[in-house]
Every structure is written in C-alpha cells, then in structure tokens.
Design an enzyme around this catalytic site. Structure first.
Site, short mmCIF file in Angstrom:
data_model
loop_
_atom_site.label_atom_id
_atom_site.label_comp_id
_atom_site.label_asym_id
_atom_site.label_seq_id
_atom_site.Cartn_x
_atom_site.Cartn_y
_atom_site.Cartn_z
N ARG A 247 3.49 44.13 -31.92
CA ARG A 247 2.02 44.14 -31.82
C ARG A 247 1.49 45.48 -31.33
O ARG A 247 0.39 45.89 -31.67
CB ARG A 247 1.54 43.06 -30.85
CG ARG A 247 1.73 41.64 -31.34
CD ARG A 247 0.89 40.70 -30.47
NE ARG A 247 1.29 39.32 -30.58
CZ ARG A 247 0.86 38.47 -31.53
NH1 ARG A 247 0.02 38.89 -32.46
NH2 ARG A 247 1.26 37.21 -31.54
N ASP B 237 -4.87 35.80 -44.95
CA ASP B 237 -3.71 35.61 -45.81
C ASP B 237 -4.00 34.41 -46.72
O ASP B 237 -4.70 34.54 -47.72
CB ASP B 237 -2.50 35.41 -44.89
CG ASP B 237 -1.17 35.38 -45.60
OD1 ASP B 237 -0.97 36.19 -46.51
OD2 ASP B 237 -0.32 34.54 -45.24
N GLU C 137 -10.98 38.94 -37.18
CA GLU C 137 -9.61 38.51 -37.45
C GLU C 137 -8.76 39.71 -37.86
O GLU C 137 -9.28 40.70 -38.42
CB GLU C 137 -9.66 37.43 -38.55
CG GLU C 137 -8.35 36.87 -39.01
CD GLU C 137 -7.47 36.23 -37.93
OE1 GLU C 137 -7.22 36.88 -36.91
OE2 GLU C 137 -7.00 35.09 -38.15
N ASP C 138 -7.48 39.63 -37.56
CA ASP C 138 -6.61 40.75 -37.94
C ASP C 138 -6.35 40.78 -39.44
O ASP C 138 -6.45 41.81 -40.08
CB ASP C 138 -5.28 40.69 -37.14
CG ASP C 138 -4.62 39.31 -37.14
OD1 ASP C 138 -5.05 38.42 -37.91
OD2 ASP C 138 -3.66 39.12 -36.36
N PHE D 90 4.52 41.65 -45.94
CA PHE D 90 4.38 41.24 -44.55
C PHE D 90 4.24 42.48 -43.67
O PHE D 90 5.10 43.37 -43.69
CB PHE D 90 5.55 40.39 -44.09
CG PHE D 90 5.26 39.66 -42.82
CD1 PHE D 90 4.59 38.44 -42.84
CD2 PHE D 90 5.61 40.20 -41.59
CE1 PHE D 90 4.28 37.77 -41.66
CE2 PHE D 90 5.31 39.54 -40.40
CZ PHE D 90 4.64 38.32 -40.44
P1 IMP Z 1 -3.92 32.41 -42.93
O1 IMP Z 1 -4.41 31.16 -42.30
O2 IMP Z 1 -2.76 32.16 -43.86
O3 IMP Z 1 -5.01 33.22 -43.59
O4 IMP Z 1 -3.22 33.23 -41.79
C1 IMP Z 1 -3.82 34.10 -40.99
C2 IMP Z 1 -2.89 34.43 -39.83
O5 IMP Z 1 -1.52 34.53 -40.26
C3 IMP Z 1 -3.23 35.79 -39.30
O6 IMP Z 1 -4.18 35.69 -38.27
C4 IMP Z 1 -1.89 36.28 -38.79
O7 IMP Z 1 -1.70 35.82 -37.48
C5 IMP Z 1 -0.88 35.62 -39.68
N1 IMP Z 1 -0.42 36.55 -40.76
C6 IMP Z 1 -0.70 36.49 -42.06
N2 IMP Z 1 -0.13 37.50 -42.74
C7 IMP Z 1 0.52 38.23 -41.82
C8 IMP Z 1 1.30 39.45 -41.90
O8 IMP Z 1 1.49 40.08 -42.96
N3 IMP Z 1 1.80 39.90 -40.72
C9 IMP Z 1 1.60 39.26 -39.53
N4 IMP Z 1 0.88 38.14 -39.42
C10 IMP Z 1 0.34 37.63 -40.55
MG MG Z 2 -3.80 35.62 -36.27
#
Ligand code: IMP
Ligand code: MG
Length: 180
Positions: free
Chosen positions: A164, A102, A98-99, A151
């Site tokens: 990206r 969050d 995963e990138d 962010f």
């Molecule tokens: P989560 O389900 O809230 O953990 O979200 C994960 C996804 O939210 C990641 O795979 C990203 O696609 C997106 N995301 C969360 N934080 C960021 C950020 O700082 N920049 C860009 N995308 C983010």
């Molecule tokens: Mg993502």
C-alpha cells in the site's frame, strides 16, 4: 525499493499531476454547498489525502469500511459495511472517493446504501478504473486513469495487505507473484 514482481504502471509524478487536475475540476463543479468526501477504507485513504489538499474549498471528510474481497485477487461477490460514517449526509453533496473500480459490485451497493441517507447529491471519484471488468453498472464522474485488466498495487492498493505504501502504481506480475 527493487522488487522483481513489480512493474511501474503509473509513476508518482503522473499520479500527483492528475490528482491536482481532478481537485481543481471538483472544486469548480462544487462552488457551494456542504461537500462530504467519503473514502472507502483502506485503499482510498491515500487518494483522499492528496485529492482534498488539491482542492480550493472546504470539505468534510469521512471514512467507510466495506469488504467485498477475500484475501485473493477476485471479488467474493458479497459486500458488507465494516465501519460506518461518523457524520450525517442529509442534504449534503456527497463524493465517494475510491481507489479503483473493478467489478463495480462495491460501489453499486454503496450508492444504494448512501442514497437512503437523503443526501442532496452523490457522485463517485475513482483514481483508477478497469472498465473491462465491470459486472454491475456504476457511473464514475471523476476518473484518474483508465487501466487495462491487470492487478495493480501501490498508492493505497494492496495484495494481501502488502504494497500500500508504494508511491507508484505498479502491476504485480502474475507468474512471478504466484511462484513466490
Ligand atoms: P469491485 O467491487 O470489484 O469494483 O472492487 C473494488 C475493490 O476491489 C477496490 O476498492 C479494491 O480494494 C479491490 N481491487 C480491485 N482491483 C484491484 C487491483 O487491481 N489491485 C488491488 N485491489 C483491487
Ligand atoms: Mg477498496
């Protein structure tokens, strides 16, 4: 590229050096077995490409599409699978790539979904982790960098599908971005 709304947080050289370390560590941790590395589209595609090339063993790669975010910067709280895997996971060692983690909503959900497919093991590798933002528990076995609650874009990460393809990971400056 000079864009006044962007501030470099992690330069490309640091990203690549850390991915090399992670690749070597993961190769050591999985000396045998069928290793499936699954990238979450679209952001993790860049990390998967570099991480697998830093590895010293055979891997299978696959992709999964999950949507949990709307167009903005915060989670909708809703998760759905938009593209499923091509290869069965039964008996495999699975590494979700995963990138960024969050809120943890996406990965918490995905761990449950993939667990039902009877892999031998499942772990997570995330390039970035924002631990302060966590709403659901997620254990991340391999973390590239922990970052503060800001962010970020670049190296696969987007804001409204933009940025990206930047080599560096950059903070998207709030005030300036909102004004544009
Ligand atoms: P989560 O389900 O809230 O953990 O979200 C994960 C996804 O939210 C990641 O795979 C990203 O696609 C997106 N995301 C969360 N934080 C960021 C950020 O700082 N920049 C860009 N995308 C983010
Ligand atoms: Mg993502």
């Amino acid at each position: 590229m000079t864009d006044p709304t962007l501030r470099v947080l992690i330069p490309s050289e640091k990203i690549q050096a850390r991915i090399k370390e992670l690749g070597e560590q993961i190769s050591r941790d999985y000396p045998s077995g069928r290793l499936h590395m699954i990238a979450i589209l679209k952001g993790a595609a860049f990390f998967l490409a570099d991480l697998t090339r830093a590895m010293k063993r055979d891997v299978f790669i696959d992709f999964m599409g999950i949507s949990s975010y709307g167009k903005g910067k915060s989670s909708s709280g809703e998760v759905k699978v938009t593209k499923d895997l091509d290869i069965s996971l039964e008996g495999a060692e699975v590494l979700i790539v995963e990138d960024i983690v969050d809120s943890g909503i996406t990965l918490n959900y995905l761990m449950h979904v993939l667990d039902q497919r009877r892999p031998h093991s499942i772990r997570i590798a995330a390039l970035l982790d924002k631990p302060e933002r966590r709403l659901r528990p997620v254990h991340v076995s391999y973390v590239g960098f922990q970052i503060p609650d800001q962010f970020v874009v670049g190296y696969g990460l987007d804001f409204d599908e933009k940025y990206r393809n930047l080599d560096d990971i950059c903070v998207l400056e709030e005030a300036k971005a909102a004004a544009s």
